[in-house]
Enzyme design. Structure first.
Site, short mmCIF file in Angstrom:
data_model
loop_
_atom_site.label_atom_id
_atom_site.label_comp_id
_atom_site.label_asym_id
_atom_site.label_seq_id
_atom_site.Cartn_x
_atom_site.Cartn_y
_atom_site.Cartn_z
N ASP A 144 26.04 29.84 27.03
CA ASP A 144 24.72 30.21 27.55
C ASP A 144 24.51 29.94 29.04
O ASP A 144 23.41 30.18 29.55
CB ASP A 144 23.62 29.57 26.72
CG ASP A 144 23.46 28.08 26.95
OD1 ASP A 144 24.26 27.50 27.70
OD2 ASP A 144 22.54 27.49 26.38
N CYS A 204 5.80 26.84 14.05
CA CYS A 204 6.42 26.54 15.34
C CYS A 204 5.46 26.73 16.50
O CYS A 204 5.54 26.02 17.51
CB CYS A 204 7.68 27.38 15.54
SG CYS A 204 7.41 29.17 15.49
N CYS A 208 3.50 23.11 18.91
CA CYS A 208 3.87 22.92 20.32
C CYS A 208 2.85 22.06 21.05
O CYS A 208 1.67 22.43 21.15
CB CYS A 208 4.00 24.27 21.02
SG CYS A 208 4.48 24.11 22.77
N CYS A 224 6.75 24.57 28.67
CA CYS A 224 7.65 24.05 27.64
C CYS A 224 8.19 22.67 28.05
O CYS A 224 8.66 22.49 29.17
CB CYS A 224 8.80 25.03 27.43
SG CYS A 224 10.05 24.47 26.26
N CYS A 251 12.77 18.96 23.80
CA CYS A 251 11.77 18.88 22.74
C CYS A 251 12.27 19.68 21.54
O CYS A 251 12.72 20.82 21.71
CB CYS A 251 10.43 19.44 23.23
SG CYS A 251 9.12 19.45 22.00
N CYS A 254 9.31 22.62 17.78
CA CYS A 254 9.24 23.97 17.20
C CYS A 254 10.45 24.28 16.33
O CYS A 254 10.37 25.06 15.38
CB CYS A 254 9.06 25.03 18.29
SG CYS A 254 10.43 25.16 19.46
N CYS A 258 10.45 24.29 11.46
CA CYS A 258 10.75 25.58 10.81
C CYS A 258 11.08 25.39 9.33
O CYS A 258 11.98 24.60 8.99
CB CYS A 258 11.91 26.25 11.52
SG CYS A 258 12.40 27.84 10.78
#
Length: 382
Positions: A144, A204, A208, A224, A251, A254, A258
């Site tokens: 990534d 989710c 937050c 975020c 963090c 979220c 799930c």
């Protein structure tokens, strides 16, 4: 049909796709699926819209690489297939539980051991090398840090789907997957894309702490906590400091909430399982690091990349949120730190834990302070 020689020297006439899957599993990947470079035409307009709203914050590289990022064809025109691979890093405990221990530091699950970029890339290279040797085709590997829209491609390949928190969700591994890709000039049959299984759920979005989701499937990185504590090189805006709590690096809220995590599995890679000393380190210990101690403690960890100053900034915010007056002495020691990032958050933390003391020190501190941001923090506690 391409054939290869097995370890015993015999020809392997099984379908290439089956052998590819086997090799990837042997290399440590938990899911492997195939898609085409043109499988996500919707990625370009979505990325352009996101960038136009400045939701990438200070991540200038997102805009600089937008053309290549939004289209695998632009990244490598010769690619004919994209092999998406996923590695499970599921935790062995609920990350949300640590948020109640305010004298402890909450580090994102993915960062509690080795830097996954190195691990995933080395495994990708193993698989890609085998594929190139077997087929004679060209290959390129990406994790990534490269301009690849991995999550849309992973959904197109059928590994999972992008949830309302914008992360990939899997029926088998929940929200805990690292992604990597192998681009190749080889023509491979594409797998079916995955459908969205979020339904009416919005846990989710609701959990937050900083309301970073303007709408389902949309993220404003500027709000975020992962962005604020990792990518953000500046002072963290005052409105986000209390919501950060004791999250000092990233963090997981979220992800952890799930409901698909009920099928998640604990990471089988030892390098992706938490180091014991990073499960719940004390804020007092982490606040004591100078640069050398910081680098030694986080050797091999992705945390090391943000540097001691940003890290200590984050720890001081957590200390300010701890409500623990015994930590005031540690905060005091950072009021004269060489870094304005650290000094500013030391002032804020002192104001949170010992307001009267902060007020008493403000006048003398203002007389000698030259950094505007630190001056602003002192004036806020006067």
């Amino acid at each position: 049909m391409q054939t290869s020689t097995s370890k015993r020297g015999k020809k392997d006439d099984r379908p290439l796709k089956l052998r590819l899957l086997e090799r990837a599993k042997e290399a440590g990947f938990d899911a492997v699926r195939i898609t085409k470079p043109d499988a996500v035409p919707q990625a370009q307009p979505r990325l352009a819209d996101w960038l136009s709203k400045d939701r990438h914050g200070e991540m200038a590289w997102m805009a600089e690489t937008a053309e290549r990022r939004s289209s695998p064809d632009a990244l490598w025109p010769d690619a004919r297939s994209v092999i998406m691979l996923a590695m499970n890093y599921g935790p062995d405990e609920n990350p949300l539980a640590l948020l109640e221990a305010r004298d402890r530091a909450a580090i994102s699950v993915y960062a509690k051991n080795r830097d996954y970029h190195d691990l995933v890339k080395s495994r990708l290279k193993q698989v890609a090398r085998w594929l190139a040797e077997t087929t004679g085709e060209q290959v390129k590997v990406f994790v990534d840090t490269a301009p690849v829209m991995e999550k849309p491609l992973a959904q197109a390949a059928g590994i999972g789907w992008q949830g309302k928190h914008t992360n990939l969700v899997s029926r088998d591994f929940g929200s805990w997957l690292f992604l990597g890709s192998i681009f190749t000039t080889l023509e491979l049959d594409a797998d079916e894309p995955h459908d969205d299984r979020c339904g009416d759920c919005h846990r989710c979005l609701d959990i937050c702490p900083t309301k970073a989701f303007p709408a389902p499937y949309e993220l404003d990185a500027r709000r975020c906590i992962s962005y604020l504590t990792i990518e953000n090189k500046d002072h963290i805006p005052r409105e986000f400091r209390k919501p950060i709590g004791n999250r000092i690096y990233g963090c997981d809220d979220c992800l952890a909430v799930c409901p698909w995590n009920k099928f998640a599995q604990t990471a089988r890679e030892i390098a992706l399982q938490p180091r014991d000393d990073l499960r719940a380190p004390t804020l007092a210990e982490l606040a004591s690091f100078d640069d050398a101690a910081f680098r030694a403690y986080f050797s091999g960890s992705p945390v090391k990349r943000i540097g001691r100053d940003r890290f200590t900034r984050n720890v001081l915010i957590a200390i300010g949120n701890s409500g623990d007056a015994t930590l005031v002495g540690i905060v005091r020691e950072h009021l004269a730190d060489a870094s304005p990032l650290v000094r500013a958050m030391a002032v804020w933390a002192l104001g949170e834990l010992a307001r009267d003391e902060a007020r008493g020190l403000a006048s003398a501190a203002l007389a000698r302070e030259e950094d505007e941001a630190v001056i602003g923090e002192w004036r806020a506690v006067e």
